[in-house]
Design an enzyme around this catalytic site. Structure first.
Site, short mmCIF file in Angstrom:
data_model
loop_
_atom_site.label_atom_id
_atom_site.label_comp_id
_atom_site.label_asym_id
_atom_site.label_seq_id
_atom_site.Cartn_x
_atom_site.Cartn_y
_atom_site.Cartn_z
N HIS A 74 37.09 30.52 32.74
CA HIS A 74 37.66 29.27 33.23
C HIS A 74 36.53 28.36 33.68
O HIS A 74 35.45 28.82 34.07
CB HIS A 74 38.59 29.53 34.43
CG HIS A 74 39.85 30.22 34.08
ND1 HIS A 74 41.01 30.05 34.83
CD2 HIS A 74 40.18 31.08 33.09
CE1 HIS A 74 41.98 30.78 34.30
NE2 HIS A 74 41.50 31.41 33.25
N GLU A 121 36.00 26.69 36.39
CA GLU A 121 35.51 26.93 37.75
C GLU A 121 34.60 28.15 37.81
O GLU A 121 33.56 28.13 38.47
CB GLU A 121 36.69 27.15 38.72
CG GLU A 121 37.66 26.00 38.77
CD GLU A 121 38.85 26.15 37.83
OE1 GLU A 121 39.95 25.71 38.20
OE2 GLU A 121 38.69 26.72 36.73
N CYS A 162 43.68 28.11 39.36
CA CYS A 162 44.62 29.23 39.30
C CYS A 162 44.26 30.22 40.42
O CYS A 162 43.25 30.04 41.11
CB CYS A 162 44.51 29.91 37.93
SG CYS A 162 42.96 30.84 37.71
N CYS A 190 40.58 31.58 40.13
CA CYS A 190 39.55 30.58 40.44
C CYS A 190 39.61 30.15 41.90
O CYS A 190 38.57 29.93 42.52
CB CYS A 190 39.69 29.39 39.50
SG CYS A 190 39.34 29.84 37.79
#
Length: 154
Positions: free
Chosen positions: A52, A54, A82, A85
């Site tokens: 992801h 992040e 999410c 993260c």
């Protein structure tokens, strides 16, 4: 430099994801007015559920700064993180989290859960929503229109 400047940098990262047909989410980590980590979504291209924006930005910032504690850093991300993260933001001790658009289905910074501000944890992350919200929403909507069109063409 202001919040909009750094969110525009996160949007540049989201554009990179868009160009390779990844969900267009981008993130930057900033310390003392300088970007120390960048990331964009690469889950599909790297076949990695943890790739992801992040996570990638946090890893890069940690490498660049020589440690995992990012307590003097801010993160700018185009879409609400999410649970994974949000946990990484909290565990890396990021001070301020600036978010473009909320994720009502999977966001863990206030929409579905609020991991970074849960008082049961030993670190509290300041958060602000709505930084370039329209631009952050537009790139997502544009991506999903493109994805539906690609699926129809098959």
């Amino acid at each position: 430099m202001n919040k909009e400047f750094f969110m525009k940098e996160a949007l540049k990262e989201a554009e990179k994801a868009y160009e390779i047909n990844e969900v267009p989410i981008g993130a930057v980590v900033v310390k003392d007015g300088e970007i120390v980590g960048r990331g964009f979504n690469k889950r599909e291209s790297e076949k990695d559920p943890t790739a992801h924006a992040e996570m990638i930005a946090i890893r890069e910032a940690s490498r660049n700064l020589g440690g995992w504690r990012l307590h003097q850093c801010d993160m700018y991300v185009t879409v609400e993180p999410c649970p994974m993260c949000a946990g990484a933001v909290m565990l890396s001790r990021i001070k301020n989290l600036y978010i473009g658009v909320q994720d009502s289905k999977g966001g863990a910074c206030g929409s579905v859960l609020n991991i970074p501000q849960n008082e049961k944890f030993n670190h509290y992350v300041n958060m602000e929503f709505g930084i370039l919200e329209e631009e952050c929403r537009d790139i997502l909507q544009k991506f999903f229109v493109k994805l539906r069109e690609m699926r129809k063409a098959k």
